[in-house]
Design a protein around this motif. Structure first.
Motif, PDB file in Angstrom:
ATOM      1  N   GLY A   1    -104.605 -64.815 -11.397  1.00  0.00           N
ATOM      2  CA  GLY A   1    -105.724 -65.645 -11.206  1.00  0.00           C
ATOM      3  C   GLY A   1    -106.039 -66.419 -12.498  1.00  0.00           C
ATOM      4  N   GLY A   2    -105.356 -66.532 -13.326  1.00  0.00           N
ATOM      5  CA  GLY A   2    -105.551 -67.509 -14.748  1.00  0.00           C
ATOM      6  C   GLY A   2    -106.783 -67.044 -15.164  1.00  0.00           C
ATOM      7  N   GLY A   3    -107.462 -67.880 -15.965  1.00  0.00           N
ATOM      8  CA  GLY A   3    -108.858 -67.574 -16.535  1.00  0.00           C
ATOM      9  C   GLY A   3    -108.715 -66.266 -17.627  1.00  0.00           C
ATOM     10  N   LEU A   4    -109.662 -65.689 -17.651  1.00  0.00           N
ATOM     11  CA  LEU A   4    -109.716 -64.186 -18.513  1.00  0.00           C
ATOM     12  C   LEU A   4    -108.951 -63.378 -17.873  1.00  0.00           C
ATOM     13  N   VAL A   5    -107.977 -62.577 -18.927  1.00  0.00           N
ATOM     14  CA  VAL A   5    -107.205 -61.750 -18.399  1.00  0.00           C
ATOM     15  C   VAL A   5    -107.115 -60.503 -19.360  1.00  0.00           C
ATOM     16  N   ALA A   6    -106.574 -59.467 -18.825  1.00  0.00           N
ATOM     17  CA  ALA A   6    -106.148 -58.133 -19.708  1.00  0.00           C
ATOM     18  C   ALA A   6    -104.784 -58.387 -19.767  1.00  0.00           C
ATOM     19  N   VAL A   7    -104.184 -58.157 -20.967  1.00  0.00           N
ATOM     20  CA  VAL A   7    -102.634 -57.924 -21.198  1.00  0.00           C
ATOM     21  C   VAL A   7    -102.359 -56.622 -21.667  1.00  0.00           C
ATOM     22  N   ARG A   8    -101.838 -55.718 -21.030  1.00  0.00           N
ATOM     23  CA  ARG A   8    -101.545 -54.188 -20.908  1.00  0.00           C
ATOM     24  C   ARG A   8    -100.125 -53.862 -21.033  1.00  0.00           C
ATOM     25  N   SER A   9     -99.682 -53.011 -21.637  1.00  0.00           N
ATOM     26  CA  SER A   9     -98.229 -52.508 -21.918  1.00  0.00           C
ATOM     27  C   SER A   9     -98.219 -51.494 -20.604  1.00  0.00           C
ATOM     28  N   SER A  10     -97.070 -51.356 -20.129  1.00  0.00           N
ATOM     29  CA  SER A  10     -96.873 -50.361 -19.184  1.00  0.00           C
ATOM     30  C   SER A  10     -95.263 -49.934 -19.471  1.00  0.00           C
ATOM     31  N   GLY A  11     -95.335 -48.724 -20.259  1.00  0.00           N
ATOM     32  CA  GLY A  11     -94.093 -48.083 -20.638  1.00  0.00           C
ATOM     33  C   GLY A  11     -93.317 -47.464 -19.479  1.00  0.00           C
ATOM     34  N   ALA A  12     -91.994 -47.813 -19.581  1.00  0.00           N
ATOM     35  CA  ALA A  12     -91.100 -47.139 -18.513  1.00  0.00           C
ATOM     36  C   ALA A  12     -91.256 -45.751 -18.313  1.00  0.00           C
ATOM     37  N   GLU A  13     -91.560 -45.080 -19.492  1.00  0.00           N
ATOM     38  CA  GLU A  13     -91.558 -43.513 -19.423  1.00  0.00           C
ATOM     39  C   GLU A  13     -93.047 -43.251 -19.519  1.00  0.00           C
ATOM     40  N   GLU A  14     -93.935 -43.929 -19.324  1.00  0.00           N
ATOM     41  CA  GLU A  14     -95.288 -43.834 -19.576  1.00  0.00           C
ATOM     42  C   GLU A  14     -95.945 -42.867 -18.184  1.00  0.00           C
TER      43      GLU A  14
END
Length: 907
Positions: free
Chosen positions: A113-126
């Protein structure tokens, strides 16, 4: 150890809610998989996309970073974890991005959606079964602009090699650099209130209560400890408020415009105010019940409320309760999927038991038709009587048995996937579970392979000759149907009607079994068509496969819609008839037309009832009268019909598919695609013909069983004739075969009528599991069977499965009966074949349950009506009168304007 990827690896994946489940499982990491699960289950989740695990491998390979990482992470890496982490972070920040990686990041940002976003890690083993990796990877909030998003994607990648992550691995004996990190880009919610919901008390270890922690503004303040939260304890079963602690809100975290979280003072008057309203608590409790039932374990849910919408940001198991005791007994998976199309809401015991008996007979006959004999047939007969379950008055698929049934035919892995699509099942079972489900114990060695080969050969013969078999079946069916249908059963003695009913079961129903090869043909041909579409037409829109397989405008089940439109045109052409219908109650319309001398129009009405009288809403529920018995329902549909709206060929979606194919597929591939497509279209056409036969068979059974009810009432066995619907089929049979005393039936009927009324008040989950005896050991309580309606979240856009393209705007008509649509947007929890006649009155169709192969969805495509199915909670979230836009190609339902509140007419 090697960080090299294959030289011919395709561009990195950007995953969205519509991505295939197997790709999500492989490339989205733990948090990404969780977001997909939440979205697919119908929870309100902010829009998101995932830059796949393969993106970092491509970045590392393309920039030459992989050799440097390999040399840094040598055998001595544990002693230098801090130094290595800092060096890797600098390398990742400085390494160049090639155009494919940059394009993937830009696409992910756009799709979120653009604009203000969260950028979050997503580990393969998480969030794995062995290691959670909780808190090991980084997340960043309030990121704006592509440059900032790109920079924070790099930081997420680097967090996979952070000192804490490396030491976490070292403590658990795990090698460094494995797994990798995907990156989630998700729209930021401008939270007014936010927090965490535990669906069990994590401090006391109690599962009978929910604990809510909440703050004003963004929940990061709660996580960091900068804000003292309000804490509310709710009863897990009822949602009743048990206790409240108001936090000292010295600061508030706001969703600002820069990176990180902005802290601002809280006004004195807000410091002692509870963050949550009564409506907030009701919605949180409802979400908690749903999540616990969905995951089968207490959940730790991050949530936020913005603009009246309750958003679920994340859900993970509560890990501090200690191991739960292993449930005892056989695991059963219950799902109402598209069975709700045939049997909606609570149904009578007679309807359920007749349906279950019919399914058992049909699929036993199907197994015989495929050559299953002896001990193997006896094993099949152990589960065919239990294909359907009856829970608190609702009919459910006992789903594991349906996987067993599908395995009778060859190509089980493909067929089970298409089975899930055709049933409208929201989620797949695991491959491990699927592999354990067999119709009978597989034979070992060469003998077992020979048995499978013989069954495959028999099925192949039926697959190739299904059209001829269908023609023969139709000829024999209608020959027998004429015999059973043209009888006045009320004029016969009760035991004679019962005898004919048993004969009808043998001649119309038990011979149905071999025709179930048609369902297997549909699964196989549509599955192959979908496979070819994915391989050869990867950019085709989601609705394309269903349009390509559409039966065409001659589908028999669309006939009632066309016939009703023609009847409506006759009524509109005669001003007197139209005026009479408009001013006369439906129940009196037939008599009024006759008294007014409109014999020609009544003849057309009689012809419609003769041809389609069994095709009416809830046509398979024995307790619901059809148009033969209660023709008033036809006048209800007729007044609402739009004359000429359902002209033949109006919805030529097959033509749209032809145009797309002409542009994108040629040569031998096109020839093969058309062969598979023609098989799928023919099979779907035959299925619609077969469903019309089912309608007529159930119609005949309905007439007979109603006559039997009147006979039992005359003898005094039951108080009123419709008490027969409170009996099970085996009890009706027992009354005439001498297996049950007549004096038992009255008490049974009265008891079940009271129970059915109580069952109707319960909120029924669409899918749940039980262990052992379903009604015992708290199975149903854990599954979320509760009283009262579900709470609204306030969502402004809902998504489902695209079914028929086109865009329509108008007022929503939320209904469970096909009437008073008046050209609006028809929103309903479920449909049944009897709704077909009402389709011309709808500008668009939205169905909460069902699938693209739902009967009404098939016909809607032929009529060209924009249609979206599997839209979770649409009938809860949207009220009648709300102005909405339906996009049948995108699968979206957007709220444009809420309905005006009713005016207060008091002085």
């Amino acid at each position: 150890m090697s960080f090299h990827a294959e030289s011919d690896r395709p561009p990195p994946h950007v995953l969205t809610p519509s991505s295939e489940e197997d790709v999500i499982a492989e490339l989205s990491g733990g948090k990404g998989r969780n977001l997909h699960t939440l979205t697919a289950a119908g929870f309100q989740v902010p829009s998101w996309s995932v830059i796949g695990l393969d993106a970092f491998a491509a970045f590392s390979r393309g920039s030459g970073l992989d050799e440097r990482l390999e040399s840094l992470l040598d055998e001595d890496w544990e002693s230098r974890a801090g130094q290595i982490a800092a060096e890797i972070a600098l390398l990742i920040e400085a390494a160049p991005l090639d155009e494919h990686i940059a394009a993937a990041i830009a696409l992910a940002y756009t799709q979120a959606g653009g604009g203000l976003v969260a950028v979050r890690s997503s580990g393969a083993e998480e969030d794995g079964t062995e290691h959670s990796f909780a808190g090991q990877f980084d997340s960043f909030l309030n990121i704006s602009g592509l440059d900032q998003v790109t920079a924070h994607v790099r930081r997420c990648w680097a967090s996979g090699f952070s000192e804490r992550s490396l030491r976490y691995r070292a403590q658990r004996g795990l090698p460094p650099g494995t797994g990798g990190v995907a990156v989630i880009v998700q729209r930021m919610v401008p939270a007014e209130r936010s927090g965490v919901l535990f669906t069990a008390d994590p401090t006391a270890g109690r599962t009978d209560r929910h604990v809510v922690s909440a703050v004003h503004g963004l929940g990061e303040g709660l996580v960091s400890g900068a804000v003292d939260a309000d804490t509310v304890v709710l009863d897990a079963a009822t949602g009743d408020l048990l206790s409240t602690v108001i936090g000292d809100k010295q600061e508030r975290y706001d969703a600002g415009t820069g990176p990180g979280c902005e802290v601002s003072p809280v006004a004195d008057e807000d410091r002692k105010a509870l963050s949550l309203t009564t409506d907030d608590l009701a919605r949180l409790h409802a979400v908690g019940v749903r999540a616990t039932a969905h995951y089968g374990a207490p959940q730790d849910i991050e949530w936020a409320i913005a603009d009246g919408t309750l958003w679920v940001l994340q859900s993970r198991p509560v890990t501090t309760l200690g191991p739960a005791p292993e449930p005892q007994g056989e695991l059963r998976l219950w799902d109402n999927s598209n069975i709700i199309e045939s049997f909606s809401g609570v149904v009578s015991p007679l309807t359920y038991s007749f349906a279950a008996d019919t399914y058992a007979k049909v699929y036993d006959s199907y197994a015989r038709a495929l050559g299953v004999r002896g001990e193997k047939l006896r094993e099949v007969q152990e589960w065919t009587p239990h294909l359907l379950g009856y829970v608190h008055g609702r009919v459910y698929y006992n789903l594991h048995h349906w996987y067993r049934m599908v395995r009778l035919a060859p190509l089980y892995p493909l067929n089970r996937r298409v089975l899930e699509k055709s049933l409208g099942v929201a989620e797949s079972i695991s491959d491990e579970t699927a592999d354990t489900l067999h119709p009978f114990t597989p034979g070992p060695g060469l003998r077992g392979r020979m048995v499978r080969l013989v069954r495959t050969a028999i099925f192949t013969g039926r697959f190739l000759t299904i059209r001829k078999a269908m023609d023969t079946f139709h000829r024999d069916f209608y020959r027998a149907y004429e015999v059973f249908n043209n009888v006045d059963y009320d004029a016969l003695p009760g035991d004679e009607t019962y005898r004919r009913f048993r004969r009808m079961q043998r001649e119309l129903i038990e011979k149905w079994g071999p025709m179930q090869a048609l369902d297997a043909t549909i699964l196989l041909s549509v599955g192959l068509l979908a496979l070819l579409t994915r391989r050869w037409l990867p950019d085709a829109p989601e609705w394309f496969t269903w349009a390509a397989a559409a039966p065409g405008q001659d589908v028999e089940s669309a006939e009632p819609a066309w016939a009703l439109a023609e009847l409506a045109a006759k009524a509109s052409a005669d001003a007197e008839v139209r005026q009479l219908l408009d001013r006369t109650p439906d129940a009196d319309a037939y008599r009024a037309l006759r008294e007014a001398g409109h014999g020609e129009f009544l003849a057309a009405v009689d012809a419609y009832v003769a041809d389609y009288g069994y095709r009416s809403p809830d046509e398979l529920k024995l307790e619901v009268p059809d148009l033969h018995e209660k023709p008033a329902g036809l006048f209800t549909l007729l007044r609402d019909a739009q004359p000429g709206a359902a002209g033949r060929g109006a919805g030529d979606r097959g033509g749209e598919a032809d145009t797309y194919l002409d542009q994108h597929l040629r040569g031998p591939r096109r020839w093969l695609y058309e062969r598979v497509r023609n098989k799928a279209r023919a099979a779907l056409t035959d299925r619609e013909r077969l469903r019309f036969c089912r309608t007529r068979a159930f119609g005949s059974a309905k007439r007979m069983l109603r006559a039997i009810g009147r006979d039992l009432a005359r003898t005094g066995a039951i108080d009123t004739w419709d008490d027969v619907f409170m009996l099970r089929l085996e009890e009706v049979r027992g009354a005439y075969e001498g297996m049950i005393a007549h004096t038992e039936l009255k008490e049974l009927a009265a008891l079940r009528r009271r129970q059915l009324a109580a069952d109707a008040e319960l909120h029924a989950p669409a899918r749940f599991t039980t262990h052992g005896a379903p009604y015992w050991s708290g199975n149903l309580e854990r599954a979320g069977w509760t009283g009262g309606p579900a709470a609204r979240s306030g969502a402004r856009e809902l998504r489902g499965t695209p079914c028929c393209p086109g865009v329509a705007e108008g007022p929503a008509v939320v209904t469970d009966t096909p009437r008073d649509i008046g050209g609006g947007i028809l929103l309903t929890y479920r449909t049944d074949p009897g709704w077909v006649a009402a389709l011309p009155s709808a500008a668009a169709l939205v169905i909460e349950r069902g699938s693209p192969l739902t009967h009404v969805a098939v016909v809607a495509r032929e009529l060209g009506i924009p249609t979206v199915v599997q839209v979770r909670n649409v009938t809860t979230e949207i009220r009648s009168g709300t102005r909405v836009r339906v996009d049948g190609a995108a699968g979206t339902v957007t709220v444009l304007a809420e309905p005006e509140p009713p005016s207060d007419s008091r002085p």
